[in-house]
Each structure stands twice: as C-alpha cells, then as structure tokens.
Write a protein that holds these residues in place. Sequence first.
Motif, PDB file in Angstrom:
ATOM      1  N   MET A   1     -19.649 -55.767  43.508  1.00 29.18           N
ATOM      2  CA  MET A   1     -18.386 -55.430  44.169  1.00 29.18           C
ATOM      3  C   MET A   1     -17.241 -55.370  43.156  1.00 29.18           C
ATOM      4  O   MET A   1     -16.411 -54.468  43.171  1.00 29.18           O
ATOM      5  CB  MET A   1     -18.090 -56.480  45.248  1.00 29.18           C
ATOM      6  N   LYS A   2     -17.218 -56.381  42.243  1.00 28.83           N
ATOM      7  CA  LYS A   2     -16.174 -56.421  41.236  1.00 28.83           C
ATOM      8  C   LYS A   2     -16.297 -55.241  40.281  1.00 28.83           C
ATOM      9  O   LYS A   2     -15.305 -54.673  39.840  1.00 28.83           O
ATOM     10  CB  LYS A   2     -16.238 -57.732  40.459  1.00 28.83           C
ATOM     11  N   LYS A   3     -17.563 -54.884  39.958  1.00 25.94           N
ATOM     12  CA  LYS A   3     -17.776 -53.745  39.070  1.00 25.94           C
ATOM     13  C   LYS A   3     -17.265 -52.462  39.701  1.00 25.94           C
ATOM     14  O   LYS A   3     -16.652 -51.619  39.046  1.00 25.94           O
ATOM     15  CB  LYS A   3     -19.264 -53.604  38.734  1.00 25.94           C
ATOM     16  N   GLU A   4     -17.535 -52.305  41.012  1.00 28.17           N
ATOM     17  CA  GLU A   4     -17.072 -51.110  41.720  1.00 28.17           C
ATOM     18  C   GLU A   4     -15.546 -51.059  41.732  1.00 28.17           C
ATOM     19  O   GLU A   4     -14.938 -49.999  41.575  1.00 28.17           O
ATOM     20  CB  GLU A   4     -17.616 -51.106  43.149  1.00 28.17           C
ATOM     21  N   LYS A   5     -14.932 -52.232  41.927  1.00 26.08           N
ATOM     22  CA  LYS A   5     -13.472 -52.291  41.957  1.00 26.08           C
ATOM     23  C   LYS A   5     -12.895 -51.923  40.593  1.00 26.08           C
ATOM     24  O   LYS A   5     -11.920 -51.171  40.491  1.00 26.08           O
ATOM     25  CB  LYS A   5     -13.019 -53.692  42.361  1.00 26.08           C
ATOM     26  N   ARG A   6     -13.540 -52.463  39.522  1.00 27.59           N
ATOM     27  CA  ARG A   6     -13.064 -52.147  38.177  1.00 27.59           C
ATOM     28  C   ARG A   6     -13.232 -50.656  37.878  1.00 27.59           C
ATOM     29  O   ARG A   6     -12.375 -50.031  37.262  1.00 27.59           O
ATOM     30  CB  ARG A   6     -13.814 -52.986  37.142  1.00 27.59           C
ATOM     31  N   SER A   7     -14.343 -50.085  38.325  1.00 24.43           N
ATOM     32  CA  SER A   7     -14.582 -48.655  38.109  1.00 24.43           C
ATOM     33  C   SER A   7     -13.535 -47.813  38.833  1.00 24.43           C
ATOM     34  O   SER A   7     -13.018 -46.827  38.292  1.00 24.43           O
ATOM     35  CB  SER A   7     -15.982 -48.275  38.597  1.00 24.43           C
ATOM     36  N   PHE A   8     -13.227 -48.235  40.062  1.00 16.07           N
ATOM     37  CA  PHE A   8     -12.216 -47.512  40.837  1.00 16.07           C
ATOM     38  C   PHE A   8     -10.858 -47.568  40.144  1.00 16.07           C
ATOM     39  O   PHE A   8     -10.142 -46.561  40.053  1.00 16.07           O
ATOM     40  CB  PHE A   8     -12.119 -48.105  42.243  1.00 16.07           C
ATOM     41  N   LEU A   9     -10.510 -48.756  39.627  1.00 16.79           N
ATOM     42  CA  LEU A   9      -9.223 -48.915  38.948  1.00 16.79           C
ATOM     43  C   LEU A   9      -9.168 -48.074  37.673  1.00 16.79           C
ATOM     44  O   LEU A   9      -8.127 -47.501  37.339  1.00 16.79           O
ATOM     45  CB  LEU A   9      -8.979 -50.390  38.625  1.00 16.79           C
ATOM     46  N   LYS A  10     -10.299 -48.004  36.972  1.00 14.36           N
ATOM     47  CA  LYS A  10     -10.344 -47.185  35.760  1.00 14.36           C
ATOM     48  C   LYS A  10     -10.166 -45.705  36.088  1.00 14.36           C
ATOM     49  O   LYS A  10      -9.458 -44.975  35.391  1.00 14.36           O
ATOM     50  CB  LYS A  10     -11.666 -47.405  35.029  1.00 14.36           C
ATOM     51  N   ILE A  11     -10.835 -45.280  37.162  1.00 11.92           N
ATOM     52  CA  ILE A  11     -10.704 -43.875  37.580  1.00 11.92           C
ATOM     53  C   ILE A  11      -9.265 -43.582  37.993  1.00 11.92           C
ATOM     54  O   ILE A  11      -8.693 -42.547  37.634  1.00 11.92           O
ATOM     55  CB  ILE A  11     -11.675 -43.562  38.741  1.00 11.92           C
ATOM     56  N   LEU A  12      -8.679 -44.520  38.743  1.00  7.36           N
ATOM     57  CA  LEU A  12      -7.297 -44.353  39.189  1.00  7.36           C
ATOM     58  C   LEU A  12      -6.350 -44.281  37.994  1.00  7.36           C
ATOM     59  O   LEU A  12      -5.446 -43.434  37.950  1.00  7.36           O
ATOM     60  CB  LEU A  12      -6.904 -45.512  40.104  1.00  7.36           C
ATOM     61  N   MET A  13      -6.569 -45.159  37.029  1.00  8.89           N
ATOM     62  CA  MET A  13      -5.742 -45.148  35.826  1.00  8.89           C
ATOM     63  C   MET A  13      -5.906 -43.837  35.061  1.00  8.89           C
ATOM     64  O   MET A  13      -4.932 -43.253  34.572  1.00  8.89           O
ATOM     65  CB  MET A  13      -6.115 -46.326  34.926  1.00  8.89           C
ATOM     66  N   GLY A  14      -7.147 -43.369  34.974  1.00  7.30           N
ATOM     67  CA  GLY A  14      -7.403 -42.099  34.294  1.00  7.30           C
ATOM     68  C   GLY A  14      -6.697 -40.938  34.964  1.00  7.30           C
ATOM     69  O   GLY A  14      -6.116 -40.076  34.300  1.00  7.30           O
ATOM     70  N   LEU A  15      -6.730 -40.919  36.301  1.00  7.78           N
ATOM     71  CA  LEU A  15      -6.053 -39.851  37.046  1.00  7.78           C
ATOM     72  C   LEU A  15      -4.543 -39.920  36.856  1.00  7.78           C
ATOM     73  O   LEU A  15      -3.873 -38.881  36.742  1.00  7.78           O
ATOM     74  CB  LEU A  15      -6.405 -39.956  38.535  1.00  7.78           C
ATOM     75  N   MET A  16      -4.010 -41.130  36.826  1.00  3.70           N
ATOM     76  CA  MET A  16      -2.570 -41.290  36.613  1.00  3.70           C
ATOM     77  C   MET A  16      -2.167 -40.783  35.233  1.00  3.70           C
ATOM     78  O   MET A  16      -1.170 -40.067  35.081  1.00  3.70           O
ATOM     79  CB  MET A  16      -2.171 -42.762  36.765  1.00  3.70           C
ATOM     80  N   LEU A  17      -2.945 -41.146  34.221  1.00  2.00           N
ATOM     81  CA  LEU A  17      -2.645 -40.681  32.867  1.00  2.00           C
ATOM     82  C   LEU A  17      -2.759 -39.165  32.774  1.00  2.00           C
ATOM     83  O   LEU A  17      -1.953 -38.504  32.112  1.00  2.00           O
ATOM     84  CB  LEU A  17      -3.594 -41.345  31.861  1.00  2.00           C
ATOM     85  N   LEU A  18      -3.767 -38.624  33.460  1.00  2.00           N
ATOM     86  CA  LEU A  18      -3.947 -37.174  33.477  1.00  2.00           C
ATOM     87  C   LEU A  18      -2.752 -36.495  34.136  1.00  2.00           C
ATOM     88  O   LEU A  18      -2.248 -35.473  33.657  1.00  2.00           O
ATOM     89  CB  LEU A  18      -5.234 -36.827  34.232  1.00  2.00           C
ATOM     90  N   PHE A  19      -2.281 -37.095  35.228  1.00  2.37           N
ATOM     91  CA  PHE A  19      -1.135 -36.550  35.957  1.00  2.37           C
ATOM     92  C   PHE A  19       0.113 -36.532  35.075  1.00  2.37           C
ATOM     93  O   PHE A  19       0.896 -35.577  35.097  1.00  2.37           O
ATOM     94  CB  PHE A  19      -0.882 -37.395  37.213  1.00  2.37           C
ATOM     95  N   PHE A  20       0.293 -37.593  34.284  1.00  3.51           N
ATOM     96  CA  PHE A  20       1.486 -37.691  33.450  1.00  3.51           C
ATOM     97  C   PHE A  20       1.403 -36.827  32.193  1.00  3.51           C
ATOM     98  O   PHE A  20       2.391 -36.214  31.778  1.00  3.51           O
ATOM     99  CB  PHE A  20       1.736 -39.147  33.042  1.00  3.51           C
TER     100      PHE A  20
END
Length: 632
Positions: free
Chosen positions: A1-20
């Motif tokens: 569960m924690k791994k999935e959460k960390r993966s989601f946060l990494k993807i979210l961070m990647g999308l945010m950086l891509l957006f900026f």
Amino acid sequence: MKKEKRSFLKILMGLMLLFFYLPIGFMIVFSFNSSKSLTHFTGFSMQWYTKMLSDASMMESLYITILVAVIATVISTVVGTISAIGLSKSKKVVHDLIMQINDFPLMNPEIVTAIGLMLFFITFNIEKGFATLLLAHIAFCIPYVILSVMPKIRSLDPNLADAAMDLGCTPWMALIKVIVPQIMPGIVSGALIAFTMSFDDFIISYFVTGKGIKNLSIMVYTMSKRVNPSINAISTLIVIFITIVLILVNVVPVIREKRKVQTTELKEKNKAPRIIAGIVAACVCMGLVFVQKTTSSTKKYAGQTLHVYNAGEYTGENLLSNFEKQTGCKVVMDLFDSNEQMYIKVANGEAYDVLIPSDYMIERLKQEKLIQPLDQDKITCLEDINDSVKNLSYDPNNEYSVPYFWGSVGIVYDKTKVSEKDLKEQGFNIFLNQKYKGDIYLYDSERDSFMMALKALGYSMNTDNEKELAEAYNWLLECVNTMSPEIVTDEIIDNMAQARKALGLIYSGDATYVMSENENIGYYMPNKGTNIWCDAMVIPQSSKHVDLAHEFINYVSSYEAAYGNSSYVGYTSPNTEVMNDLAQNDFKGINAYNPIRTNKYDEVFNYNAETRKIMANYWAKVKIAASNAKSE
C-alpha cells in the motif's frame, strides 16, 4: 500500500514538473525555429537570436528592464533591510501598525496599486517616464524585502549588537560586521524576490511609464499584431541566466562550507559590501549611459524629440532609426493595443506629435477636435498614395490624415477543406453552413463580427437601424449555437497557418502572413461587400513639434521607408509603387496583400457612439451564448 502511495506521489510530482517546465522547453525549442511559426517547427536556425540582437527596440527594452530591476533591487534591499532592523527595535504597537501597512501592497490587487501610483504622479504633475517607473518599482519591492529580512532578525539574540559595541565596535561596525552577516540569507532572499518582481512586472509598469520607456513585459504585451519569435530567443537567454544564478546560489554555499580556510573566511566577511558597491557603481554607470544626451548636430531637427503613438508590432525594423539619422532628432514611440486605449490617453492630455489610429477613430478625434488639420504645403507625399485609400469617408480630401497601412477583412480558408463554390455562393453565410460545423474561427471584435453578419444579411455595416442590428445579433447567435465556432483574436494567424480549422474571419495583413506560410490557404472577399479599413497618420492638437511631425509623415510615405515598413510588417502599403512592387516580389501570388477591387458594397467604418454601444452589448451576449453552447 505504501509503495503504491509513493508511486502515485512520484507520478503526481512528475506531472506537476511536466506542467511547469514543458512550456519553457517548448519555448526554448522554438527559439531555434527557422520560420516565424510559433507552433510548427520547420528546421534549426539561429536567425531569431541574430534578429533579437539587431532589434534596437527589444534591446532597449531589455536594457531598461535590467537597469530598473537592478537599481530597484539595490535601493529596496537597503531601505527594506534598514526598515526591518528599525522595526525590530520599535514598540509593539508601532511595529504591528507598520507591518500592517507594509502588507497592503502585497494584499492589494496590482491594478489597485498601479492606478494609485498613476494618480499620485498625475496629481503632483510628475511627468511619466523612467523616473516614475523606477520609483514605482522601488515602492512595491520594499515590502517583499522587509518580509524576507524580518524573520531572520527575530531569530537573532537581541543583545548581539550591544555585545559587539561592548567589545569595541561602533554602531556602524556592529551593524555591518555583526548584524548584517547574521541576517544575510534573509537579505539575499529579499533581493532575489525584489529583482524577480521588478523584472517580471507588467501591470504597475504599464500604468506609470511614458515617453516611450517600456520594459520587456510591456513590449511583449503591445505586440498586438503578432508576437515576434525573437521573444522566444530573449526568453531562452533569460531562462539560462536564471538557471545559472540559481545553481550558483545553491552550489556556492556548499563549496563555502567545505572550505574552512581562514583567508577564505576573511574574504567572505567583506564580500557583501564589495558586491553592493560594485552593483551600485554599475547602476550609476548604466544610468549615466541611459540619460546621456547625444552630441550636438548640425542637422535641422537636432535636439528635438518626436513622440509617436502607434499599435504594437506595426513598425519596420529600421524605420525609426533611419529617420533619426536623416533628421538628427530622437524618436520615442509608445505602443497601444487598441484604438480605444489610444483615445483615452490622448483625450486625457497625453502629449504626442504623431498618432496612427484607425479610420473610425480618426473621425471621432476630428469630431472632438483632438487632431489638427495638416499643413498641405508641407505634405508632399499624397501624390504617391494610391487613389483607393485617398479621400475616404472618414477624412475627405485627406485634410487631417495620410494613410499608413490599409487592407480589408475577409475569409481565410483551407483550400483542401473549403469549396470555392461555397464561398462564392454564400459569402459570409458560409459561417452558417453545417458542413463546416466546429471548424471555424470567429474574430473577437464586435465591429468585425457585426460587419460580417450585416453583410451576410445584405445590410450596410454602418447601419444605425436597430431592427437590422437585432437581425445581425440573431445571425451571430445562430452561428455560435449551431456551428460551434472558436472565438479568437491573433491566435487565428498561427492556427490557420497550420490549417487547424477550415476557415475564419481575418484581416488581410494577417492573411498575407498565413498564405506565405501555407500554400493551401486562400483569402476571399465576399461579393456582398466587406470592410475596407485604413490606419493613418495624424497630428494631435498637443503636438509640440508640428514641423517635425510633417517631416515624419512624408518620410514614412516615401518609397524606401514604406517598402521596408510593409515588407517587414506584412500589411499593405498605401504607396502605389511599393504596393505593386511587393505584390510582384515578396508577396507574389498572395491576393490578400493587394485587396484593391471595385465593389460598391465595400465600406469604411464610420464612427457612431450609440451604434457601437449597441454592438458591444449584443456581442457580450453572443460570447456568453457561445460559452454556454460549448459547455452543453
């Protein structure tokens, strides 16, 4: 569960950086584009960097931007730091009151601050220009410095300065040797924020500047006709510079920590004063260069300054500099993005020597006696002007004006998608043809949109008949409710160059560019008539250099100047010889460049305040209907 959460946060961070950062990367890539297109990469080229460096206006704007930002940063950092130190020693009531006042500029919308500063300068009769721009930037930068420095001061031992003086320091030495080094991170942070805010500011700068002084933000904004791709080049250089600064700011402290050598520490203690002194010296030198006047000249108009007010991105590369060389004068050009904006400044007493408004606005300026008749003995260029743009309804006999650019409003279309038979049979009614649903552009202008609707219905575009205006309104409502159009302004230029939709309403000058970029694009003027427009040079009543203004009008209308002006901007020159030569050379095969035709239904807009209000109200409702239709 924690791994999935960390993966989601990494993807979210990647999308945010891509957006900026994706838009910045996009901009950098297109700074090397070989064509003018801002959306289609055609090949690698350094031409926009070359043009950027050779563009005097852009370089001057960059120079002013940096100069104002540096001076404002130095002054606001010094004042803000001293203020923060002083506030830390004041009573709580005074401290809290001053901090509340300090927060006002930060909490207020920038437009409120801008208008307040503008009214302040007007009230005290302070002429707007470089000085007012600098004062405004200093004023809004100081609060940021105070807020950055204050937390560091709070973290200090309140007895630190007293201890330093007990050990033999003077108050000044205690400040420089003890207090300032301790709060240096806050000072640096405040300075960086101040520099960024000043460098980036548009709204406040726009309201407080004048006399042709403009920073990069104003220059970009006033490019209303078309954004110059050189902006991508200069923006790329700014990004690179900021990246280097950020790397240095983050890396230097790490290196400093690793070097604990005594000599290095001694140098570091004295670095800040030297840096500040160097910056101040540089600012003084830059300021002296900026304000220095040219040496005396024997030319007729040496020492005079001609103030011109023109639309953005509407002047050839060397037009002004060549005129300055020829006459010995200095030309200062302010830029507007609409005739209405120009009118407000002129009506409120802003002094200019030459204005370049559109036909209907010239009629209004005449009615309100804001422009003066030309001295026909000093105007020698009218014989070079094409008969199609002389003696038009807004200025019979060209008593007040000389044409600058002219053209028409028509339909730009993709030849692979649109039937020429449909165009000829339907004219502007093609915008109601279901075959092209969702594949059309409307221009975001009540004048042009109502012209299209009125002409489609067979009425004059200058009608003041409320029934006919209501019919035109219903025609536009039908268009937005059934055709799913996209309402745009200058975006149509690049979008049609890339053939993203089948057709749209466009100015002939913009169509000229689109057709030069894409051979499958055509331009059509309906048989039921269209708008023939003309932007012309006039002399306002406020002109202080009337003879020089006449000289400028003659020069701009001359073959050499008009050729360079028209070939660079892409709009049709009123000079007959220039128009014919460009139509056979640079713009060969592009019918949009030469819109001359004999059609009794073609018209020039007349000024009618009441009709304009009706159109504006109707157009607002049309846009609301379009928005509602899109959301359904």
